[in-house]
Structures are given as structure tokens and as C-alpha cells.
Motif scaffolding. Sequence first.
Motif, PDB file in Angstrom:
ATOM      1  N   PHE A 284       3.078  -2.491  -8.842  1.00  0.00           N
ATOM      2  CA  PHE A 284       4.032  -2.717  -7.756  1.00  0.00           C
ATOM      3  C   PHE A 284       3.343  -3.379  -6.567  1.00  0.00           C
ATOM      4  O   PHE A 284       2.137  -3.238  -6.359  1.00  0.00           O
TER       5      PHE A 284
ATOM      6  N   PHE B 201       0.702   8.138  -6.817  1.00  0.00           N
ATOM      7  CA  PHE B 201       1.099   9.507  -6.482  1.00  0.00           C
ATOM      8  C   PHE B 201       0.026  10.121  -5.577  1.00  0.00           C
ATOM      9  O   PHE B 201      -1.073  10.425  -6.046  1.00  0.00           O
TER      10      PHE B 201
ATOM     11  N   TRP C  92      -0.356  12.967  -4.348  1.00  0.00           N
ATOM     12  CA  TRP C  92      -0.756  14.353  -4.605  1.00  0.00           C
ATOM     13  C   TRP C  92      -1.708  14.451  -5.789  1.00  0.00           C
ATOM     14  O   TRP C  92      -2.197  15.524  -6.100  1.00  0.00           O
TER      15      TRP C  92
ATOM     16  N   LEU D 108      10.613   5.404  -9.922  1.00  0.00           N
ATOM     17  CA  LEU D 108      10.662   4.200 -10.756  1.00  0.00           C
ATOM     18  C   LEU D 108       9.320   3.954 -11.428  1.00  0.00           C
ATOM     19  O   LEU D 108       9.257   3.589 -12.608  1.00  0.00           O
ATOM     20  N   ALA D 109       8.245   4.173 -10.675  1.00  0.00           N
ATOM     21  CA  ALA D 109       6.908   3.983 -11.243  1.00  0.00           C
ATOM     22  C   ALA D 109       6.724   4.911 -12.444  1.00  0.00           C
ATOM     23  O   ALA D 109       6.244   4.489 -13.498  1.00  0.00           O
ATOM     24  N   ALA D 110       7.141   6.177 -12.281  1.00  0.00           N
ATOM     25  CA  ALA D 110       6.998   7.131 -13.390  1.00  0.00           C
ATOM     26  C   ALA D 110       7.862   6.701 -14.569  1.00  0.00           C
ATOM     27  O   ALA D 110       7.460   6.795 -15.725  1.00  0.00           O
ATOM     28  N   LYS D 111       9.047   6.205 -14.264  1.00  0.00           N
ATOM     29  CA  LYS D 111       9.972   5.805 -15.327  1.00  0.00           C
ATOM     30  C   LYS D 111       9.388   4.653 -16.145  1.00  0.00           C
ATOM     31  O   LYS D 111       9.399   4.676 -17.372  1.00  0.00           O
ATOM     32  N   VAL D 112       8.840   3.647 -15.438  1.00  0.00           N
ATOM     33  CA  VAL D 112       8.317   2.481 -16.148  1.00  0.00           C
ATOM     34  C   VAL D 112       7.066   2.860 -16.950  1.00  0.00           C
ATOM     35  O   VAL D 112       6.715   2.197 -17.919  1.00  0.00           O
ATOM     36  N   MET D 113       6.410   3.967 -16.550  1.00  0.00           N
ATOM     37  CA  MET D 113       5.248   4.426 -17.327  1.00  0.00           C
ATOM     38  C   MET D 113       5.674   5.270 -18.523  1.00  0.00           C
ATOM     39  O   MET D 113       4.834   5.787 -19.254  1.00  0.00           O
ATOM     40  N   GLY D 114       6.977   5.439 -18.680  1.00  0.00           N
ATOM     41  CA  GLY D 114       7.468   6.132 -19.873  1.00  0.00           C
ATOM     42  C   GLY D 114       7.735   7.608 -19.683  1.00  0.00           C
ATOM     43  O   GLY D 114       7.885   8.333 -20.669  1.00  0.00           O
ATOM     44  N   ALA D 115       7.787   8.086 -18.432  1.00  0.00           N
ATOM     45  CA  ALA D 115       8.040   9.509 -18.211  1.00  0.00           C
ATOM     46  C   ALA D 115       9.490   9.849 -18.569  1.00  0.00           C
ATOM     47  O   ALA D 115      10.399   9.058 -18.324  1.00  0.00           O
TER      48      ALA D 115
ATOM     49  N   TYR E   8      -2.141   9.161 -15.804  1.00  0.00           N
ATOM     50  CA  TYR E   8      -0.756   9.663 -15.916  1.00  0.00           C
ATOM     51  C   TYR E   8       0.046   9.074 -17.085  1.00  0.00           C
ATOM     52  O   TYR E   8       0.709   9.816 -17.812  1.00  0.00           O
TER      53      TYR E   8
ATOM     54  N   GLN F  29       9.871  15.047 -16.999  1.00  0.00           N
ATOM     55  CA  GLN F  29       8.539  14.759 -16.439  1.00  0.00           C
ATOM     56  C   GLN F  29       8.651  14.139 -15.051  1.00  0.00           C
ATOM     57  O   GLN F  29       7.861  14.431 -14.168  1.00  0.00           O
ATOM     58  N   MET F  30       9.658  13.259 -14.866  1.00  0.00           N
ATOM     59  CA  MET F  30       9.865  12.674 -13.550  1.00  0.00           C
ATOM     60  C   MET F  30      10.183  13.753 -12.527  1.00  0.00           C
ATOM     61  O   MET F  30       9.709  13.718 -11.403  1.00  0.00           O
TER      62      MET F  30
ATOM     63  N   VAL G 121       1.953  11.494 -19.887  1.00  0.00           N
ATOM     64  CA  VAL G 121       3.369  11.594 -20.278  1.00  0.00           C
ATOM     65  C   VAL G 121       3.554  11.366 -21.774  1.00  0.00           C
ATOM     66  O   VAL G 121       4.565  11.766 -22.332  1.00  0.00           O
ATOM     67  N   ARG G 122       2.566  10.762 -22.429  1.00  0.00           N
ATOM     68  CA  ARG G 122       2.668  10.562 -23.877  1.00  0.00           C
ATOM     69  C   ARG G 122       2.007  11.689 -24.655  1.00  0.00           C
ATOM     70  O   ARG G 122       1.891  11.616 -25.881  1.00  0.00           O
TER      71      ARG G 122
ATOM     72  N   ARG H  55       9.366  17.079 -12.754  1.00  0.00           N
ATOM     73  CA  ARG H  55       8.254  18.009 -12.568  1.00  0.00           C
ATOM     74  C   ARG H  55       7.058  17.359 -11.870  1.00  0.00           C
ATOM     75  O   ARG H  55       6.418  17.962 -11.015  1.00  0.00           O
ATOM     76  N   ASP H  56       6.759  16.115 -12.223  1.00  0.00           N
ATOM     77  CA  ASP H  56       5.525  15.490 -11.723  1.00  0.00           C
ATOM     78  C   ASP H  56       5.742  14.687 -10.445  1.00  0.00           C
ATOM     79  O   ASP H  56       4.780  14.387  -9.742  1.00  0.00           O
ATOM     80  N   VAL H  57       6.973  14.279 -10.171  1.00  0.00           N
ATOM     81  CA  VAL H  57       7.206  13.413  -9.022  1.00  0.00           C
ATOM     82  C   VAL H  57       8.180  14.033  -8.019  1.00  0.00           C
ATOM     83  O   VAL H  57       7.825  14.266  -6.858  1.00  0.00           O
TER      84      VAL H  57
END
Lengths: 259, 253
Positions: A85, A93, A95, B153-160, A104, B164-165, A108-109, B167-169
Amino acid sequence: MTAAAAPADAAFICVRGLEKSFGAQPVYRGFDLDLPRGTFTTIFGPNGCGKSTLINMLSGITPFDGGSVRIGGNDLRAAKIGYVFQNYRDSLFPWMRAIENIEYPLRVRGVSKARRQARVEELIAAFEITLDLKRYPYEMSGGQQQLVAILRALVADPDVLFLDEPFSALDYEMTLYMRDKLQAVFLETGLTMVLVSHDLEEAVYLADRILLLSKRPTRLVELIAYETARPRTTAIMGDPAFVQTKQHALDLFRAEMAR
Amino acid sequence: MRWPQPASLVPLIGPVAFLALWQAVSASHLVRAVLLPSPVDTLGYLADALVHGTLATDALVTITRTLIAFAIGALLGVPLGVAFGSSERLYSSIEFLVDFFRSMPASALIPLFILFFGIADINKIAIAGFSVFLIVMFNSAYGVMNARKSRLLAAKVMGATPFQMFRDVLVFESLPQTFVGLRNGISTALVIVVVAEMFIGSDQGLGHRIIEGEQILHVTDMYASIIVAGLIGYALNMLFMLADKRLIHWNGK
């Protein structure tokens, strides 16, 4: 030369009849595009023409109204996307430590901790990056944060790496350094890369092909090839080929602005 | 020996001036001694009552009630707030209710709570817990609703996945606002507990002690109790500010 070495699947990223409107205002109408595997494409065009919108649609961030996007012959949703981005502050993130940010996409995988660590170490070694990854993003400089964001986008072996004006918030010195790092990553991985830029010099310097877009509704003005061998250094910016390509793009751009 | 740097003494100017003013007023006999004891007498009495008297016990009772009320309100408020905040439609369906009860002075509900919970300990905890719950819930809900979309959006594009989105974001994005709610909640809990101790049959607690000091004109005890209540409020606030800084280390950076 990368383009020559690329396999015959000329349309690794294949866009057909893409439609997108914001309200009543059409941005893309029947937009087609083919990008070969393993090439570096930069996108350049007037302000507000939908450069970012295009890569956001190609990466699945922004939904589109019609048409299709296929990556490597598969539906977009099956593709592994790396995305960097423009604003690293709002996309990392804060945190999590830098290392946790980078890991990360693997987390997630469901990749195990040991394998995540091994993969990050491999990346760091491959690109000769010296960063204290125990730090939090806000403890790092802008360039270091964007480097973390790039590593994060690379860690899960994406099919394509999209970058949305990734260096626009950095000072010139850092920008030059980051362009060369990115070029090294490109040479090392052979990854298909698509980068949006508002800086014509950067767009030409990094590109195998420059995608020059028109004002809205957005058309492809020209796909300009630039085939100077890599690794390129700032010295090539004085070469006739670089100057001519940049001038040609600028002429098209000005003609487009005057329309 | 080196003197402390002058700048480090600046924060002491206010309290010292306050004590000096108090001393001057009480020494001048502008106010009768029976209404305003000197600061030296008051602080001396305070120390003595803490060590030898029952002031420490009363303080402990008030603190315990405050913490229990806070814990109940927070344990219910955070999860419900996050749940309501996750769906704007859900939240807008209860927004008026939350804003209404939050704007109502909790003390106005004390008689109602007496009817339902009687005048036992549970009443004071229930009404304070209710106030904490409202404050914490709406802050958590706003924290979730106003979370910046870019990191999601960043988490989503990384496949979360959506979970997960969340809990983690989302949870982390909402934490700064949740903490604002928790800090306001603990201050409110103390306020309501002290008021409830004054007016809902108590034989223990700082509120009870303050009102009794007033009624039997034991003003030194009243002042000492007020000071202790103030110190408790200050300590709780400091504790939450420190926790905020440590736990939400990224806030404002």
C-alpha cells in the motif's frame, strides 16, 4: 531479457471487458488488458484516472461491476496476491513487531512458527536487508516500514506483486534506494510486478512496459515498451533510450491532458 | 549534594499553594474551626485513623465495591460492545437506548435499584456496574465501528478469513477506544459507589463515613475521608493511564 525469457502464456494477467463506475461516473468501460508472466509493468496517467482503482480491482480489494480478471488462468479469487500500500502507516499492524507483520500472511495460512521463521530468514538473506525486526513499525523510519511492508507482501510467494505508489511518502534518497531494492527483488524472484506511479522517471526506470492511461473514462493510451537490460542504475537515466521513452510518454501524457 | 532541578519541582507548586491557602484560611479564623480544621490536624488525623482506626477498612470496602462493579460492567460491556459495533445495523437499533441511559444521571436510578435490589451491598454494586456497563459498551462499539478500514483491507488481501480479520485486526483497532471506556468506567464506578454508600443504608465505606462525619459534626473525619476518596480516584486513574500506555503502546504513534 526478462520479457524474452517469459513463457508463452502472454496473458498471465488477463482482463476482459472490465466495468467500474463510482456512482453515475463511469471509470472503466469495457477495459481489456494482457500482462505476461514475469514482467514489470508500471501504470502512469493523469491524476484521478483510476490507476489505483485498476490495481485494487486486479488484486480483489475493490469489487468491479462487470467483466473478468484472470490470473495465471485461474479466477482472481484463487490467486495469491502480494500488495504494497501507498500508506505503510495505515497498512502495517502497529501492535505487532516487524517480524510478526512480515510473518502474518503465513500465519493466516496456518504455517508453523518454525517454518515462518525460516522463510523470513531466507527472505532477509536473499535481499541483504539489515533491519532490527524486533522493533515495532512506529519505531522505524518510513523507508524501513515500507521495506517491512514489501517483505510482508513477498513472504507467501505471491503470483503477482501489486504496489500502489509505494515510495511516494519517502524522501528522494530513500526512494532511489528502494527502487533498486525492488529491482533486485524482481531480478531475484522473476515475479510479475505491477506498480502504480505518479512519477514518470520512476515509471520508466522500473518498467519493462509502461501502461499509460487516459483521463476518465479510462482507456489504455499506449503500452510503451522499455527494454534496457537490468540491473539498471541511475546512470541509465542519461541514455538516449531512457530519455526518448520518457519524452514519448510525456508527449502522450500532455496530449491526453489537453484533450 | 546537588539540589533537584527547578523544573522537577514545578508540579509541586499547586499542591503546596493549596495547602498554604487552606492553612491561612483556617489560621485566620474566617471560617470557624469546627467547620474547617487546619491541614496539619486533618492530615495528622488521617494518618492516625488509617493506622489505628477504621478508615483503612472503610476505604477497602469502597475499593472492593468499586472493583467488583467495574469488573462486572467491563466483562459484560466489552464483548457486547464489540458484538454490537461489528454490525452497524445492530448498533443503530440500540443506539438511542444506549445514548439515553448513558446521558441519564445514574444517581437518578438509585431509588429504582433500591426497589429491585433492596439496600444490601448488591444494590451499590448493581447500580455502579450498570453505569460502567453502558460506558464501556458504547466505547467498545464505537471503537469497532470507527476502526480504520485500511488495515482490514490489508489483512483481507493477505488472505485472512473474516474471523482472522476480527481477531487479529479489528479487536486491536478498537482497543484504544475501549480503554477510554474502561478509564471512564472506573471513575464512574467510584463516583456511584460513594454516592450509593451515602444514601443506601450502609454501615461501611467512605460514602457512609463522609455523611456520618457531616451529621455528627466530626468534620476532621469527614475531611480525612474525602481526601482518601480523592486519593483512591487519583490512584485508579493513574493505574489505568499506565496500563493504557503499556498495553496500547502504539496509540498516537
